[in-house]
Design an enzyme around this catalytic site. Structure first.
Site, PDB file in Angstrom:
ATOM      1  N   PRO A  13       2.084   0.811  -0.164  1.00  0.00           N
ATOM      2  CA  PRO A  13       1.133   1.836  -0.580  1.00  0.00           C
ATOM      3  C   PRO A  13       0.654   1.704  -2.024  1.00  0.00           C
ATOM      4  O   PRO A  13       1.425   1.335  -2.910  1.00  0.00           O
ATOM      5  CB  PRO A  13       1.912   3.143  -0.402  1.00  0.00           C
ATOM      6  CG  PRO A  13       3.339   2.749  -0.377  1.00  0.00           C
ATOM      7  CD  PRO A  13       3.380   1.378   0.238  1.00  0.00           C
ATOM      8  N   ASN A  14      -0.617   2.003  -2.188  1.00  0.00           N
ATOM      9  CA  ASN A  14      -1.309   2.050  -3.490  1.00  0.00           C
ATOM     10  C   ASN A  14      -1.621   0.674  -4.065  1.00  0.00           C
ATOM     11  O   ASN A  14      -2.303   0.573  -5.091  1.00  0.00           O
ATOM     12  CB  ASN A  14      -0.523   2.893  -4.523  1.00  0.00           C
ATOM     13  CG  ASN A  14      -0.331   4.325  -4.063  1.00  0.00           C
ATOM     14  OD1 ASN A  14      -1.322   4.972  -3.720  1.00  0.00           O
ATOM     15  ND2 ASN A  14       0.888   4.814  -4.016  1.00  0.00           N
ATOM     16  N   ARG A  21      -5.552   0.717 -10.890  1.00  0.00           N
ATOM     17  CA  ARG A  21      -4.290   1.461 -10.968  1.00  0.00           C
ATOM     18  C   ARG A  21      -3.440   0.985 -12.149  1.00  0.00           C
ATOM     19  O   ARG A  21      -2.971  -0.163 -12.155  1.00  0.00           O
ATOM     20  CB  ARG A  21      -3.519   1.228  -9.665  1.00  0.00           C
ATOM     21  CG  ARG A  21      -2.188   1.904  -9.608  1.00  0.00           C
ATOM     22  CD  ARG A  21      -1.366   1.429  -8.423  1.00  0.00           C
ATOM     23  NE  ARG A  21      -0.101   2.109  -8.405  1.00  0.00           N
ATOM     24  CZ  ARG A  21       0.973   1.672  -7.758  1.00  0.00           C
ATOM     25  NH1 ARG A  21       0.919   0.549  -7.053  1.00  0.00           N
ATOM     26  NH2 ARG A  21       2.092   2.349  -7.815  1.00  0.00           N
ATOM     27  N   TYR A  26       0.326  -2.913 -14.024  1.00  0.00           N
ATOM     28  CA  TYR A  26       0.161  -3.794 -12.860  1.00  0.00           C
ATOM     29  C   TYR A  26      -0.869  -4.907 -13.064  1.00  0.00           C
ATOM     30  O   TYR A  26      -1.065  -5.723 -12.162  1.00  0.00           O
ATOM     31  CB  TYR A  26      -0.225  -2.955 -11.634  1.00  0.00           C
ATOM     32  CG  TYR A  26       0.858  -1.972 -11.242  1.00  0.00           C
ATOM     33  CD1 TYR A  26       2.111  -2.416 -10.839  1.00  0.00           C
ATOM     34  CD2 TYR A  26       0.642  -0.587 -11.300  1.00  0.00           C
ATOM     35  CE1 TYR A  26       3.120  -1.527 -10.507  1.00  0.00           C
ATOM     36  CE2 TYR A  26       1.640   0.308 -10.953  1.00  0.00           C
ATOM     37  CZ  TYR A  26       2.881  -0.167 -10.560  1.00  0.00           C
ATOM     38  OH  TYR A  26       3.883   0.705 -10.225  1.00  0.00           O
ATOM     39  N   ASN A  77       5.822  -6.958  -0.914  1.00  0.00           N
ATOM     40  CA  ASN A  77       5.873  -6.012  -2.019  1.00  0.00           C
ATOM     41  C   ASN A  77       5.800  -4.628  -1.372  1.00  0.00           C
ATOM     42  O   ASN A  77       4.719  -4.155  -1.041  1.00  0.00           O
ATOM     43  CB  ASN A  77       4.713  -6.219  -2.997  1.00  0.00           C
ATOM     44  CG  ASN A  77       4.812  -5.248  -4.173  1.00  0.00           C
ATOM     45  OD1 ASN A  77       5.580  -4.285  -4.129  1.00  0.00           O
ATOM     46  ND2 ASN A  77       4.024  -5.490  -5.215  1.00  0.00           N
ATOM     47  N   ALA A  80       6.172   1.652  -3.388  1.00  0.00           N
ATOM     48  CA  ALA A  80       7.084   2.808  -3.508  1.00  0.00           C
ATOM     49  C   ALA A  80       8.107   2.863  -2.382  1.00  0.00           C
ATOM     50  O   ALA A  80       9.206   3.415  -2.562  1.00  0.00           O
ATOM     51  CB  ALA A  80       6.270   4.100  -3.553  1.00  0.00           C
ATOM     52  N   GLU A 101      11.327 -10.477  -1.609  1.00  0.00           N
ATOM     53  CA  GLU A 101      10.770  -9.223  -2.135  1.00  0.00           C
ATOM     54  C   GLU A 101      10.099  -9.511  -3.477  1.00  0.00           C
ATOM     55  O   GLU A 101      10.686 -10.206  -4.320  1.00  0.00           O
ATOM     56  CB  GLU A 101      11.929  -8.226  -2.305  1.00  0.00           C
ATOM     57  CG  GLU A 101      11.545  -6.882  -2.892  1.00  0.00           C
ATOM     58  CD  GLU A 101      12.789  -5.993  -3.076  1.00  0.00           C
ATOM     59  OE1 GLU A 101      13.862  -6.278  -2.479  1.00  0.00           O
ATOM     60  OE2 GLU A 101      12.686  -5.016  -3.840  1.00  0.00           O
ATOM     61  N   HIS A 103       7.794  -7.799  -6.806  1.00  0.00           N
ATOM     62  CA  HIS A 103       7.189  -6.674  -7.528  1.00  0.00           C
ATOM     63  C   HIS A 103       6.415  -7.215  -8.718  1.00  0.00           C
ATOM     64  O   HIS A 103       6.897  -8.119  -9.410  1.00  0.00           O
ATOM     65  CB  HIS A 103       8.257  -5.698  -8.043  1.00  0.00           C
ATOM     66  CG  HIS A 103       9.071  -5.119  -6.938  1.00  0.00           C
ATOM     67  ND1 HIS A 103       8.598  -4.112  -6.135  1.00  0.00           N
ATOM     68  CD2 HIS A 103      10.297  -5.446  -6.468  1.00  0.00           C
ATOM     69  CE1 HIS A 103       9.518  -3.838  -5.221  1.00  0.00           C
ATOM     70  NE2 HIS A 103      10.553  -4.635  -5.397  1.00  0.00           N
ATOM     71  N   ARG A 110      11.934   0.100 -15.856  1.00  0.00           N
ATOM     72  CA  ARG A 110      11.182   1.337 -15.647  1.00  0.00           C
ATOM     73  C   ARG A 110      12.124   2.498 -15.293  1.00  0.00           C
ATOM     74  O   ARG A 110      13.320   2.423 -15.539  1.00  0.00           O
ATOM     75  CB  ARG A 110      10.107   1.070 -14.591  1.00  0.00           C
ATOM     76  CG  ARG A 110       9.160  -0.075 -15.019  1.00  0.00           C
ATOM     77  CD  ARG A 110       8.074  -0.319 -14.001  1.00  0.00           C
ATOM     78  NE  ARG A 110       7.226   0.873 -13.863  1.00  0.00           N
ATOM     79  CZ  ARG A 110       6.375   1.046 -12.842  1.00  0.00           C
ATOM     80  NH1 ARG A 110       6.264   0.118 -11.905  1.00  0.00           N
ATOM     81  NH2 ARG A 110       5.635   2.134 -12.783  1.00  0.00           N
TER      82      ARG A 110
HETATM   83  C1  DQA Z   1       5.808  -2.098  -7.448  1.00  0.00           C
HETATM   84  C2  DQA Z   1       6.897  -1.295  -8.148  1.00  0.00           C
HETATM   85  C3  DQA Z   1       7.171   0.015  -7.415  1.00  0.00           C
HETATM   86  O1  DQA Z   1       8.182   0.755  -8.084  1.00  0.00           O
HETATM   87  C4  DQA Z   1       5.917   0.865  -7.361  1.00  0.00           C
HETATM   88  O2  DQA Z   1       6.140   2.033  -6.610  1.00  0.00           O
HETATM   89  C5  DQA Z   1       4.733   0.118  -6.848  1.00  0.00           C
HETATM   90  C6  DQA Z   1       4.546  -1.287  -7.238  1.00  0.00           C
HETATM   91  C7  DQA Z   1       5.414  -3.349  -8.256  1.00  0.00           C
HETATM   92  O3  DQA Z   1       4.783  -4.228  -7.672  1.00  0.00           O
HETATM   93  O4  DQA Z   1       5.714  -3.443  -9.444  1.00  0.00           O
HETATM   94  O5  DQA Z   1       3.878   0.681  -6.177  1.00  0.00           O
HETATM   95  O6  DQA Z   1       6.309  -2.529  -6.194  1.00  0.00           O
END
Ligand code: DQA
Length: 150
Positions: A13-14, A21, A26, A77, A80, A101, A103, A110
């Site tokens: 998501p997002n 964003r 990011y 990825n 959240a 995985e 990120h 963080r």
């Molecule tokens: C994320 C890190 C997560 O904590 C966050 O909720 C994201 C992006 C990253 O790519 O750094 O949406 O996965």
């Protein structure tokens, strides 16, 4: 000639909002930019890639289940859902596929709630904090994992 190994790259998501964003966290690249870079790297590595994004946990679970018979590895990825989703963890485990995985941000620098990942329990490796380059490193690693069957 045998078919190229196939890797599913999933985004949670997002991540469809990358570019607008929180660019300080990011980066300024869009998800389409990252997809293009992944497709280029995959072609150099002799891999086929399917690159997808969803804001819906259940949709991600359905795609992961389908990957069991459609792909040779998963790069994810989970965004959240990393920090909340037993459902994603269970789906990844049932595929019995190698999982990496990724990120973009260094989640360990963080907020405390980002320090725990359910998904990591299913992952062979985790890459974080290297921005979009992390996706390319994950592809390099996945090519080796699939080739060497390790
Ligand atoms: C994320 C890190 C997560 O904590 C966050 O909720 C994201 C992006 C990253 O790519 O750094 O949406 O996965």
């Amino acid at each position: 000639m045998p078919a190229e190994p196939s890797v599913l790259i999933l985004n949670g998501p997002n991540l469809n909002m990358l570019g607008v964003r929180e660019p300080d966290v990011y980066g300024s690249e869009t998800l389409a930019d990252i997809e293009a870079a992944c497709l280029e790297r995959a072609s150099d590595l002799g891999l086929t890639v399917e690159f997808k994004q969803s804001n819906l946990e259940g949709e991600l679970v359905t795609w992961i289940q389908a990957a069991r018979v459609e792909h040779d590895g998963i790069i994810i990825n989970p965004a959240a859902y990393t920090h909340t989703s037993v459902a994603l963890l269970d789906a990844l485990v049932l595929t019995q596929l190698p999982v990496i995985e990724v990120h973009l941000s260094n989640v360990h620098r963080r907020e405390a709630f980002r320090h725990h990942s359910y998904v990591s329990q299913a992952a062979k490796g985790v890459i974080c904090g290297l921005g979009s380059h992390g996706y390319l490193l994950a592809l390099d690693a996945m090519a080796r994992i699939i080739e060497d069957d390790v």
